[in-house]
Structure formats: structure tokens, C-alpha cells
Design an enzyme around this catalytic site. Structure first.
Site, PDB file in Angstrom:
ATOM      1  N   ALA A  70       0.846  -1.195   0.000  1.00 60.16           N
ATOM      2  CA  ALA A  70       0.000   0.000   0.000  1.00 60.16           C
ATOM      3  C   ALA A  70       0.882   1.245   0.000  1.00 60.16           C
ATOM      4  O   ALA A  70       1.986   1.223   0.557  1.00 60.16           O
ATOM      5  CB  ALA A  70      -0.868  -0.001   1.244  1.00 60.16           C
ATOM      6  N   GLY A 114       0.234  -5.279   0.147  1.00 51.58           N
ATOM      7  CA  GLY A 114      -0.764  -5.243  -0.930  1.00 51.58           C
ATOM      8  C   GLY A 114      -0.197  -5.734  -2.254  1.00 51.58           C
ATOM      9  O   GLY A 114      -0.935  -6.240  -3.102  1.00 51.58           O
ATOM     10  N   GLU A 117      -0.427  -9.394  -2.122  1.00 47.52           N
ATOM     11  CA  GLU A 117      -1.858  -9.730  -2.216  1.00 47.52           C
ATOM     12  C   GLU A 117      -2.350  -9.583  -3.659  1.00 47.52           C
ATOM     13  O   GLU A 117      -3.126 -10.412  -4.147  1.00 47.52           O
ATOM     14  CB  GLU A 117      -2.662  -8.832  -1.262  1.00 47.52           C
ATOM     15  CG  GLU A 117      -2.394  -9.193   0.197  1.00 47.52           C
ATOM     16  CD  GLU A 117      -2.930  -8.188   1.198  1.00 47.52           C
ATOM     17  OE1 GLU A 117      -2.750  -6.973   0.981  1.00 47.52           O
ATOM     18  OE2 GLU A 117      -3.525  -8.612   2.201  1.00 47.52           O
ATOM     19  N   GLU A 137       2.813  -6.096   7.087  1.00 44.27           N
ATOM     20  CA  GLU A 137       1.903  -5.106   7.677  1.00 44.27           C
ATOM     21  C   GLU A 137       2.045  -5.004   9.193  1.00 44.27           C
ATOM     22  O   GLU A 137       1.878  -3.940   9.776  1.00 44.27           O
ATOM     23  CB  GLU A 137       0.448  -5.445   7.324  1.00 44.27           C
ATOM     24  CG  GLU A 137       0.071  -5.223   5.862  1.00 44.27           C
ATOM     25  CD  GLU A 137       0.328  -6.426   4.968  1.00 44.27           C
ATOM     26  OE1 GLU A 137       1.100  -7.325   5.358  1.00 44.27           O
ATOM     27  OE2 GLU A 137      -0.247  -6.450   3.869  1.00 44.27           O
TER      28      GLU A 137
HETATM   29  N1  CO8 Z   1       4.511   3.424   0.200  1.00 46.65           N
HETATM   30  C1  CO8 Z   1       4.937   4.637  -0.096  1.00 46.65           C
HETATM   31  N2  CO8 Z   1       6.249   4.918  -0.257  1.00 46.65           N
HETATM   32  C2  CO8 Z   1       7.119   3.911  -0.095  1.00 46.65           C
HETATM   33  C3  CO8 Z   1       6.718   2.592   0.231  1.00 46.65           C
HETATM   34  C4  CO8 Z   1       5.322   2.359   0.358  1.00 46.65           C
HETATM   35  N3  CO8 Z   1       4.804   1.126   0.616  1.00 46.65           N
HETATM   36  N4  CO8 Z   1       7.803   1.822   0.337  1.00 46.65           N
HETATM   37  C5  CO8 Z   1       8.868   2.623   0.120  1.00 46.65           C
HETATM   38  N5  CO8 Z   1       8.458   3.883  -0.142  1.00 46.65           N
HETATM   39  C6  CO8 Z   1       9.273   5.061  -0.463  1.00 46.65           C
HETATM   40  C7  CO8 Z   1      10.262   5.403   0.657  1.00 46.65           C
HETATM   41  O1  CO8 Z   1       9.648   6.198   1.625  1.00 46.65           O
HETATM   42  C8  CO8 Z   1      11.338   6.142  -0.114  1.00 46.65           C
HETATM   43  O2  CO8 Z   1      10.859   7.427  -0.421  1.00 46.65           O
HETATM   44  P1  CO8 Z   1      11.809   8.703  -0.261  1.00 46.65           P
HETATM   45  O3  CO8 Z   1      12.874   8.499  -1.313  1.00 46.65           O
HETATM   46  O4  CO8 Z   1      10.895   9.851  -0.535  1.00 46.65           O
HETATM   47  O5  CO8 Z   1      12.350   8.647   1.129  1.00 46.65           O
HETATM   48  C9  CO8 Z   1      11.379   5.392  -1.453  1.00 46.65           C
HETATM   49  O6  CO8 Z   1      10.094   4.751  -1.586  1.00 46.65           O
HETATM   50  C10 CO8 Z   1      12.445   4.317  -1.511  1.00 46.65           C
HETATM   51  O7  CO8 Z   1      12.253   3.443  -0.412  1.00 46.65           O
HETATM   52  P2  CO8 Z   1      13.476   2.821   0.418  1.00 46.65           P
HETATM   53  O8  CO8 Z   1      14.558   3.829   0.542  1.00 46.65           O
HETATM   54  O9  CO8 Z   1      12.911   2.257   1.675  1.00 46.65           O
HETATM   55  O10 CO8 Z   1      13.934   1.671  -0.597  1.00 46.65           O
HETATM   56  P3  CO8 Z   1      14.798   0.393  -0.229  1.00 46.65           P
HETATM   57  O11 CO8 Z   1      15.198  -0.191  -1.538  1.00 46.65           O
HETATM   58  O12 CO8 Z   1      15.849   0.702   0.765  1.00 46.65           O
HETATM   59  O13 CO8 Z   1      13.766  -0.625   0.530  1.00 46.65           O
HETATM   60  C11 CO8 Z   1      11.685  -1.793   0.789  1.00 46.65           C
HETATM   61  C12 CO8 Z   1      12.714  -1.214  -0.181  1.00 46.65           C
HETATM   62  C13 CO8 Z   1      12.284  -2.969   1.555  1.00 46.65           C
HETATM   63  C14 CO8 Z   1      10.513  -2.282  -0.058  1.00 46.65           C
HETATM   64  C15 CO8 Z   1      11.243  -0.713   1.813  1.00 46.65           C
HETATM   65  O14 CO8 Z   1      10.949   0.457   1.092  1.00 46.65           O
HETATM   66  C16 CO8 Z   1      10.023  -1.079   2.612  1.00 46.65           C
HETATM   67  O15 CO8 Z   1      10.110  -1.876   3.540  1.00 46.65           O
HETATM   68  N6  CO8 Z   1       8.857  -0.491   2.265  1.00 46.65           N
HETATM   69  C17 CO8 Z   1       7.615  -0.716   3.001  1.00 46.65           C
HETATM   70  C18 CO8 Z   1       7.021  -2.077   2.661  1.00 46.65           C
HETATM   71  C19 CO8 Z   1       5.749  -2.310   3.423  1.00 46.65           C
HETATM   72  O16 CO8 Z   1       5.648  -2.162   4.627  1.00 46.65           O
HETATM   73  N7  CO8 Z   1       4.689  -2.740   2.695  1.00 46.65           N
HETATM   74  C20 CO8 Z   1       3.413  -3.065   3.273  1.00 46.65           C
HETATM   75  C21 CO8 Z   1       2.576  -1.868   3.257  1.00 46.65           C
HETATM   76  S1  CO8 Z   1       1.037  -2.138   4.125  1.00 46.65           S
HETATM   77  C22 CO8 Z   1       0.043  -2.857   3.013  1.00 46.65           C
HETATM   78  O17 CO8 Z   1       0.420  -3.162   1.914  1.00 46.65           O
HETATM   79  C23 CO8 Z   1      -1.371  -3.098   3.421  1.00 46.65           C
HETATM   80  C24 CO8 Z   1      -2.156  -3.767   2.320  1.00 46.65           C
HETATM   81  C25 CO8 Z   1      -3.588  -3.390   2.409  1.00 46.65           C
HETATM   82  C26 CO8 Z   1      -4.195  -3.177   1.038  1.00 46.65           C
HETATM   83  C27 CO8 Z   1      -3.662  -1.985   0.287  1.00 46.65           C
HETATM   84  C28 CO8 Z   1      -4.631  -0.827   0.110  1.00 46.65           C
HETATM   85  C29 CO8 Z   1      -4.226   0.243  -0.865  1.00 46.65           C
END
Ligand code: CO8
Length: 263
Positions: A70, A114, A117, A137
Site C-alpha cells: 500500500a 498489498g 496480495e 503489515e
Molecule cells: N509506500 C509509499 N512509499 C514507499 C513505500 C510504500 N509502501 N515503500 C517505500 N516507499 C518510499 C520510501 O519512503 C522512499 O521514499 P523517499 O525516497 O521519498 O524517502 C522510497 O520509496 C524508496 O524506499 P526505500 O529507501 O525504503 O527503498 P529500499 O530499496 O531501501 O527498501 C523496501 C525497499 C524494503 C521495499 C522498503 O521500502 C520497505 O520496507 N517499504 C515498506 C514495505 C511495506 O511495509 N509494505 C506493506 C505496506 S502495508 C500494506 O500493503 C497493506 C495492504 C492493504 C491493502 C492496500 C490498500 C491500498
């Protein structure tokens, strides 16, 4: 329901020999899934589903991620009332499993939350050896909400699903293939060619037969074995009404390849 504008600018589509490609092409290569983005994904896949020249749809992401979940920058603005009233994970999300045409998720890099999913809503997943799956999550104050607790459990079993969902740890491509989450893992170098070959093979099948087969397999997911066997039998009988059934039988007798009429 509040109106959400589909983010069509983040979607790239093209078709080739009956295969419809939908690429998640967000400016952030992690493809964060916002409400508008998922609506655009739904619209693109439905467009191919309604195009009878398309026999297989493939959903792909970037080199870095299928989708990392998400859009947390959008999600952070929500509260209980707003997710409930805007049907946050209903619009678009509930439509993708209804696609009738076979649909493959081609995963390179991250498929998290997501994103995982969404991949599981497709009929099967082909992964690059660099793919990483997960439902993280719990680490951000939530639990999976777009089917993760259900589809992951049915896909890899309770024990492995619990481990993944309760720890939030990622699952490697190799482990995902071993546990049945992924149909096939291919090296990153061969990924595009292999994915194209598999999609083409499906697109070359009789389209109504492929849709009936998909429907029958999906019943195994949704109902009891008895009910599933009954439905499968009815769908099997229905194939005898197709011109393509007669053609398949004749081609077998005449030791030649069938020429599908898609009727
Ligand atoms: N949403 C928005 N922005 C994101 C997300 C995200 N999920 N993930 C990363 N970003 C952004 C970061 O904030 C960063 O932005 P900025 O350059 O402005 O600081 C940029 O993308 C690059 O991210 P990273 O520096 O963290 O990149 P890395 O290569 O170091 O790491 C990862 C990649 C491992 C994927 C890491 O970014 C991470 O852990 N992200 C979060 C993953 C996560 O928690 N996903 C689950 C989200 S909850 C969910 O999906 C609920 C589902 C419900 C249905 C969805 C409804 C819409």
C-alpha cells in the site's frame, strides 16, 4: 463512496499475439499502491478481459518491485472512519479476482503487503530469482487487508503463513516456489523470455476452454471438494458444446495440431 481518480499515467499497456501486458509503472519504482493506482490497474486488466482477441493477461512491475505494498504516504492520512467509508480496499481490489481471462503475475523484486496480495489475486505467479515476497503489515501497525491472511494461508499452509504474517519477514523466491506460492522461478536474465513463452502458450489455447478451466480451478479455492467436483463435471460437460471441443477431438484423431475457433 468518495470518487477516486484512476492513475492511468502509472500504467503501461500493450498487446502482442493475444497476450495483454499491464505494467505497473509508478514514478517510484517500488510501485506503492494507492487507491487511484489500483483503480487504474483494474481498468487496464478489465479492458483486456473485455477484448476477445486476448487469451492471457500478464501483470508486471519494475525491475525493483512488482509492488512494495500500500502507498504508506496515502495510508498514513486515513483513520477508521475514512477507510470504512471510502471502502479503501474494496474499489478495484475486489474486481481483479473476477477477471475471466487467465492472468499471470510476473514478479521481479519486491512483492510486499498489498503487492503480494495483488500477485496472489492473479491465477499464478512467475518469479525472478531476485523476487521477495512478504506480508510486513504487522511491522507498520496493521495486518494484511486485501486477502493476505486468506490467500497466503491457502497457498502455503497455516504454519508457513503464520510465520510470514506474524514475523513480517520476507520469503525468498526459492522458498516461495518450494512452498507453492510461486508456480515457477526463473533467473532474472531469462525472466522476460520465459514469462512471454508461458503467456503465449496460454494465449494460443482455445479461449473459452482456458476460461472454463480457470473457473473450474478457482472453485477448488472457494468451496468444498464435493461441490467442486460437481462444478468441474458440469463445466467439463459444457466443453462438449464448443466447436473447439469437436476440433480438439478431430485434431487428435487426425494426428495434427488443433486450430481453435474460440467458439
Ligand atoms: N509506500 C509509499 N512509499 C514507499 C513505500 C510504500 N509502501 N515503500 C517505500 N516507499 C518510499 C520510501 O519512503 C522512499 O521514499 P523517499 O525516497 O521519498 O524517502 C522510497 O520509496 C524508496 O524506499 P526505500 O529507501 O525504503 O527503498 P529500499 O530499496 O531501501 O527498501 C523496501 C525497499 C524494503 C521495499 C522498503 O521500502 C520497505 O520496507 N517499504 C515498506 C514495505 C511495506 O511495509 N509494505 C506493506 C505496506 S502495508 C500494506 O500493503 C497493506 C495492504 C492493504 C491493502 C492496500 C490498500 C491500498
Amino acid at each position: 463512496m468518495l470518487s477516486v481518480v484512476p492513475k492511468t499515467e502509472w500504467i503501461k499497456t500493450w498487446s502482442e499475439n493475444g497476450v495483454g501486458w499491464v505494467q505497473l509503472n509508478h514514478e517510484n519504482k517500488l510501485n506503492p499502491l494507492s487507491a487511484g493506482f489500483i483503480l487504474a490497474i483494474k481498468e487496464a486488466t478489465e479492458k483486456f478481459d473485455n477484448d476477445l482477441s486476448i487469451g492471457c493477461i500478464v501483470l508486471i512491475g519494475s525491475e525493483k518491485a512488482f509492488a512494495a505494498g500500500a502507498d504508506l504516504k496515502e495510508m498514513v492520512k486515513h483513520n477508521f472512519a475514512s477507510v470504512y467509508e471510502t471502502r479503501y480496499i474494496e474499489n478495484g481490489w475486489l474486481d481483479i479476482p473476477k477477471i475471466q481471462t487467465p492472468i499471470i503475475a510476473g514478479v521481479k523484486g519486491y512483492a510486499l503487503g498489498g503487492g503480494c496480495e495483488l500477485a496472489m489475486m492473479c491465477d499464478f505467479i512467475i518469479a525472478s530469482d531476485n523476487a521477495k515476497f512478504g506480508q510486513p503489515e504487522i511491522n507498520i501497525g496493521a495486518i494484511p487487508g486485501a486477502g493476505g491472511t486468506q490467500r497466503l494461508t491457502r497457498s502455503i499452509g497455516k504454519s508457513k503463513a503464520m510465520l510470514a504474517i506474524l514475523t513480517g519477514d520476507m520469503i525468498s523466491a526459492e522458498e516461495a516456489e518450494k512452498s507453492g506460492l510461486v508456480a515457477k522461478v526463473v533467473s532474472n536474465e531469462e525472466f522476460n523470455v520465459s514469462l512471454k513463452e508461458i503467456a503465449q502458450k496460454i494465449a494460443n489455447q482455445s479461449k473459452p476452454l482456458a476460461k472454463l478451466a480457470k473457473q473450474a480451478v478457482n472453485v477448488a479455492y472457494e468451496t468444498t471438494l464435493d461441490e467442486g467436483i460437481r462444478t468441474e463435471r458440469a463445466l467439463f460437460y459444457s466443453t462438449f458444446a464448443l466447436q473447439d471441443h469437436v476440433e480438439g477431438m478431430e485434431a487428435f484423431s487426425e494426428k495434427r495440431k488443433p486450430v481453435w475457433n474460440n467458439r
